[in-house]
Design an enzyme around this catalytic site. Sequence first.
Site, PDB file in Angstrom:
ATOM      1  N   CYS A  87       0.833  -1.222   0.000  1.00 33.83           N
ATOM      2  CA  CYS A  87       0.000   0.000   0.000  1.00 33.83           C
ATOM      3  C   CYS A  87       0.861   1.263   0.000  1.00 33.83           C
ATOM      4  CB  CYS A  87      -0.925   0.001   1.203  1.00 33.83           C
ATOM      5  SG  CYS A  87      -1.446  -1.648   1.696  1.00 33.83           S
ATOM      6  N   HIS A 336      -9.118   3.865  -1.658  1.00 33.81           N
ATOM      7  CA  HIS A 336      -7.750   3.365  -1.472  1.00 33.81           C
ATOM      8  C   HIS A 336      -7.344   2.439  -2.624  1.00 33.81           C
ATOM      9  CE1 HIS A 336      -4.095   2.071   0.280  1.00 33.81           C
ATOM     10  NE2 HIS A 336      -4.539   1.089   1.040  1.00 33.81           N
TER      11      HIS A 336
END
Lengths: 387, 129
Positions: A87, A336
Amino acid sequence: MRDVAIIGIGCTKFGEMWHKSFRDLFIEAGILALEDAGISGAQVEALYGGNMSSGIFVEQEHVGAIIADYSGLVSNNIPSTRVEAACASGGLALRSGVIAVASQYHDVVISAGIEKMTDVGAEKAIDALASAADREWEAAVGATFPSLYAMMARAHMHEFGTTRQQLAQVAVKNHSHGALNPRAQFRNRITIDMVTSSPLVADPLRLYDCSPITDGAAAVVLVPAERAREFTDTPIYVKAATQASDTISLHDRRSLTTIDATVVAAHRAFKTAGLQPRDIDVAEVHDCFTIAEIMAIEDLGFFNKGAGGPATLDGETAIGGKIPINTSGGLKACGHPVGATGIKQAVEIVEQLRGEANKRQVDGAEIGLTHNVGGTGGTVVVHILSR
Amino acid sequence: MTVARFWRKIPNRYNLIGTKCENCNTYYFPPRLVCPPCRRNGIIHEHQFEGTGTVITFSTVYSAPEGFAEMTPYVLAIVQLDEGPRLTAQIVCDPSEINIGMRVRSVFRKLGEEGPDGVIYYGTKFAPM
Ligand SMILES: [Zn+2]
């Protein structure tokens, strides 16, 4: 080493973009960034693309070449490099671009981030995200990504008395910010009751504590600070670009309530920039789960350990508060797309520092910070940007 | 996870066999071949853990990927073994039973499976003592 400036930004709408492919998304973000910088593709000397898991999400590797190819940048055969740190891939792509310019290897560099997550079903996406944890000793025994953060939440509640309401307020606040952001995946306001009555995912975390699955791309254009005014009247300077690593598994960490890599990356960033946490006017932090934002604002030095939850409930991290956090809506409400998030954070801070954030504008913002976490804290990238 | 990849670690997964660095007396589970403080000065031997430990933190998992979805809700924890190292494991108990500081011991159980006709994986879980 020389100073680096951001002269252009571009970001797609975030969300479930059924009508847009992996290629469509990065082309759109890249063109927006080049237009914003007022340069042509022919001037670009190198490209860094943050991407976590195109191999699983769109069954395509070697995306450095594809991004350069379909952006029309292979005519000059420029180097194009995919960067991966789960991420934190986007933040790492930005740092890689900054290093390339600072070291005088290149003058005009694009750092981008891209993830197309909704071409696979939710189960496959969840499994892909689990590969940011330790596949052999976490995922293989049934640990999911939310459950790892849930175990941090439980430890934080136990150690500091952080409450279920304080966690919920992170989501409520970020949705209220997202409502003001035209790019955000979720633009609806929510209440604490909606969070605490949403389905359990991994106790104590519920559905509204979790960031969503998202498609999106973002890009920035970097040049040497000494050349920035050739391109723009509002350059934003990179005062620090730092990174720290820690163990891949949560169970091997020194602490379950502090992400040490955040503390170290932040310390290095503040030292490099010659600044203190109190100098930051606005920050984008990695709120993949509500507990992650509370830990981040503590570990970055904005609040003492244990004070993050109460400060959030008191509105100190909302727009208009002491230190506005995640004015974009954060990962929770803006969305996200894992590889794009770190670049989107920089796009949001650049807009804030230029004074172009419209309804989300933090008055007089001059210095901003971005904080991008890979996995449960195995990689952390921090940037400090200033007017 | 592929069959070969799982089977390679079967002694470790079934019997809680980790490693110990004889140079600095540090225990590792999951096993490590490089002792981080000693690196190339480390002297690594296999070590059979007693299987007793304490719950450090926990969660109950309600949403899980294929292979584990059939077993939800299940209790997951970070357990500190009495020899020192921490690991992630499922706890065989009702979600209402578990708490931080609870004493647990290792048990051999089914971990998960790949589809209705697929391979069944076994390994170590923990149960309240
Ligand atoms: Zn040693």
